[in-house]
Design a protein around this motif. Sequence first.
Motif, PDB file in Angstrom:
ATOM      1  N   ARG A  27       0.989  -1.173   0.061  1.00  0.00           N
ATOM      2  CA  ARG A  27      -0.022   0.009  -0.091  1.00  0.00           C
ATOM      3  C   ARG A  27       1.050   1.321   0.009  1.00  0.00           C
ATOM      4  O   ARG A  27       2.059   1.110   0.491  1.00  0.00           O
TER       5      ARG A  27
ATOM      6  N   ARG B  32     -10.205   1.298   0.303  1.00  0.00           N
ATOM      7  CA  ARG B  32      -9.618   2.541  -0.373  1.00  0.00           C
ATOM      8  C   ARG B  32      -9.299   3.781   0.496  1.00  0.00           C
ATOM      9  O   ARG B  32      -8.462   4.388   0.486  1.00  0.00           O
ATOM     10  N   HIS B  33      -9.971   4.246   1.315  1.00  0.00           N
ATOM     11  CA  HIS B  33      -9.906   5.153   2.565  1.00  0.00           C
ATOM     12  C   HIS B  33      -9.349   4.749   3.873  1.00  0.00           C
ATOM     13  O   HIS B  33      -9.793   3.603   4.177  1.00  0.00           O
ATOM     14  N   HIS B  89      -8.301  10.348  -1.445  1.00  0.00           N
ATOM     15  CA  HIS B  89      -8.697   9.309  -2.692  1.00  0.00           C
ATOM     16  C   HIS B  89      -7.657   9.781  -4.031  1.00  0.00           C
ATOM     17  O   HIS B  89      -7.586   8.714  -4.865  1.00  0.00           O
ATOM     18  N   ARG B  93      -4.003   3.297  -4.654  1.00  0.00           N
ATOM     19  CA  ARG B  93      -3.624   2.145  -3.623  1.00  0.00           C
ATOM     20  C   ARG B  93      -2.615   1.475  -3.881  1.00  0.00           C
ATOM     21  O   ARG B  93      -1.761   1.197  -3.101  1.00  0.00           O
TER      22      ARG B  93
END
Lengths: 105, 232
Positions: A27, B32-33, B89, B93
Amino acid sequence: MNAIDPNHVQILAALLFALGLAVAASRRNIFFLLMGVELMLNAVNLSFVGFSRTFAGSGSLVGHLSPLFIIAIAAAEACVGLAIVICIVRNRDSLDSDAYAEMKE
Amino acid sequence: MFPDLNQSLGTIYFGLFAVIALLCGAGLLVARHPIKGAICLIGVMLSLSGLYAILHSPFIAVLQVLVYAGAIMMLLVFVIMVLNQGEDHAVPRFDRSSVLALVLPVLVGALVVATLKRVPLVNDAGATRGTIQRISEAMFTVGPASPGYYLLFEIGGLLLLAALVSAVLLAKRSLDRRAEEPDGTPANGAMPHAHPGHADRGPAVVSLHDQAAAGSTTVTAAGAVDVSTRAH
């Protein structure tokens, strides 16, 4: 006796550790790095508790005591890590870990 | 006092908690967040707490909920909310090197699982239950016959104190700048690197009399004000 196979516990711990390693390694958001490390520490705790069922006496107690210290160290790590994140984000205005790569140059 | 689960029920609970933990872990990988990731991580921790309870370690289970799911994740979620800049956003990722980075965890997981399949682990009948009484007896016995865990306990306390102090010093906005302001109001509008004396000095280097002059503004309050002014 309890029916839970200690092998299954260790396999679950290994899978969770691999997931945490994947999160921390792949990530890009800096918060996910920290959360991946937390997940790895949790997996190691599960491994300790699982092994505490396979030993007798004081060897068993070690499996119950080590997670306590790991939890304390994880608390300290999260505390300092988040302080560093606050510090870095204030200077860089970015949560992308690639923004902090200038030490490499 | 602690009745054993019967065979089928213990296996069912184990499977349930294991599936929840793995699903939440996978959710953390693809979330995602950061807030969604944090909620997934809380799910992992709560299901691990259930696993500790059925693995005869009730004290660790309680501590897992109290410290991990309660304190650490609360701190993490709080910082995510304070630093949320609306551009989370925008951070992708994964990137191309992430695919390369995924090889290592898959390799580690496959290797450990393959090894565990060959090792015959069996439950020992003499294994102790991790109750508060047994753990505190082992940890707080002082004397020549003690296993010495009380020393680790003291060192852990020192470590937490050091982490606390260093976190405050790291996250506080430069402490000397407040002392320079004549009316004592913090210069929230100014970017940190816009201040000439700040960039080369760095926030980690502060002296003790600066800390005394800085008053009682907390770290989080300073951070929140900082972020809100920048968003305009």
